[in-house]
Motif scaffolding. Structure first.
Motif, PDB file in Angstrom:
ATOM      1  N   ALA A  25       0.833  -1.210   0.000  1.00  0.00           N
ATOM      2  CA  ALA A  25       0.000   0.000   0.000  1.00  0.00           C
ATOM      3  C   ALA A  25       0.865   1.257   0.000  1.00  0.00           C
ATOM      4  O   ALA A  25       0.541   2.251  -0.663  1.00  0.00           O
ATOM      5  CB  ALA A  25      -0.934  -0.009   1.214  1.00  0.00           C
ATOM      6  N   ASP A  26       1.984   1.221   0.736  1.00  0.00           N
ATOM      7  CA  ASP A  26       2.873   2.378   0.802  1.00  0.00           C
ATOM      8  C   ASP A  26       3.522   2.664  -0.545  1.00  0.00           C
ATOM      9  O   ASP A  26       3.615   3.825  -0.971  1.00  0.00           O
ATOM     10  CB  ASP A  26       3.938   2.145   1.874  1.00  0.00           C
ATOM     11  CG  ASP A  26       4.851   3.343   2.061  1.00  0.00           C
ATOM     12  OD1 ASP A  26       4.365   4.376   2.559  1.00  0.00           O
ATOM     13  OD2 ASP A  26       6.039   3.250   1.710  1.00  0.00           O
ATOM     14  N   LYS A  29       0.902   4.069  -2.911  1.00  0.00           N
ATOM     15  CA  LYS A  29       0.526   5.437  -2.533  1.00  0.00           C
ATOM     16  C   LYS A  29       1.591   6.448  -2.926  1.00  0.00           C
ATOM     17  O   LYS A  29       1.273   7.525  -3.434  1.00  0.00           O
ATOM     18  CB  LYS A  29       0.274   5.504  -1.022  1.00  0.00           C
ATOM     19  CG  LYS A  29      -0.149   6.876  -0.513  1.00  0.00           C
ATOM     20  CD  LYS A  29      -0.463   6.827   0.965  1.00  0.00           C
ATOM     21  CE  LYS A  29       0.792   6.516   1.771  1.00  0.00           C
ATOM     22  NZ  LYS A  29       0.534   6.580   3.243  1.00  0.00           N
ATOM     23  N   THR A  30       2.843   6.099  -2.716  1.00  0.00           N
ATOM     24  CA  THR A  30       3.924   7.062  -2.944  1.00  0.00           C
ATOM     25  C   THR A  30       4.503   6.993  -4.351  1.00  0.00           C
ATOM     26  O   THR A  30       5.138   7.944  -4.807  1.00  0.00           O
ATOM     27  CB  THR A  30       5.061   6.833  -1.926  1.00  0.00           C
ATOM     28  OG1 THR A  30       5.556   5.500  -2.049  1.00  0.00           O
ATOM     29  CG2 THR A  30       4.561   7.058  -0.514  1.00  0.00           C
TER      30      THR A  30
END
Length: 244
Positions: A25-26, A29-30
């Motif tokens: 997810a990180d 997202k980034t």
């Protein structure tokens, strides 16, 4: 003078991803724009394959009314299978050429998953040039293996000269070999872009990882299969959503 937003909290060790789902997810997202970029670079090499299969699909659709009127269901299945078999043979060289692009994609995504910097374009092409030989060789072997497995299973299943028990054993053996190949395929490119291994070592270590991590690898394969299924059913899903 305060740089940045003074009301925004500092990034601490506690904010780091605690498991692989949080890491995934990180990264999404980034690095969303970067992920879209490297995937488009990879898809660029798959365009010939997509065109060939679309051409095959529409060719079958045009012949389908004629086949339905004059042929039984079994014969129709043989013709459809022959169409896709020819299309697959045409795709083998293009899939081989897509190997280095797949290596570039894996390298960039792996680097981001480690929390390190990688440029979506420059690092993609850097790994493309570094791993082009093993990547092309592996993709070529993969394409040949898939064709061989489908050919062997069809031959064993339909051969009347071979006893039924022997045919069943042959199909099971080929199926087990295909399963082992699928398990190891999950680890080939991550190992290829991470370590400097000879091709034989690459295949051996990938097989060891696939067998040792069989359950988690099965989960990965199921997720990949679901993605392909959702992609194949895109038009049907979109139609249902518009009608509801």
């Amino acid at each position: 003078t305060v740089n940045g937003d003074p009301n925004k909290k500092n990034f601490t060790r506690r904010d780091l991803p605690k498991n692989r789902l949080e890491l995934f997810a990180d990264v999404v997202k980034t690095r969303l724009l970067g992920l879209m970029t490297v995937n488009l670079l990879y898809v660029m090499f798959l365009v010939p394959i997509i065109i060939i299969f679309l051409w095959t699909y529409f060719g079958i659709q045009q012949r389908l009314p004629v086949m339905e009127n004059g042929l039984d269901l079994f014969k129709q299945g043989e013709i459809v299978f022959s169409y896709f078999r020819t299309a697959y043979l045409l795709c083998i060289p293009f899939y081989t050429l897509a190997g280095p692009a797949k290596a570039g994609l894996h390298y960039v995504v792996r680097t981001w998953s480690w929390g390190e910097h990688a440029a979506a374009g420059a690092d993609f092409w850097k790994e493309f040039k570094r791993s082009w030989k093993p990547a092309m060789l592996y993709n070529f072997l993969t394409a040949i293996a898939i064709y061989a497995v489908t050919f062997w299973i069809e031959l064993l299943w339909r051969s009347g000269a071979i006893p039924e028990a022997a045919r069943f054993i042959g199909v099971v053996v080929v199926g087990i070999l295909a399963l082992i190949f699928l398990l190891m395929s999950v680890y080939v490119y991550p190992l290829m872009v991470t370590y400097k291994l000879k091709f034989k070592q690459l295949l051996k270590n990938s097989m060891i990882f696939g067998l040792m991590q069989m359950i988690s690898t099965f989960v990965v394969l199921i997720c990949i299969a679901l993605v392909f299924l959702l992609f194949a059913l895109t038009w049907q899903i979109a139609t249902v959503l518009m009608l509801t």
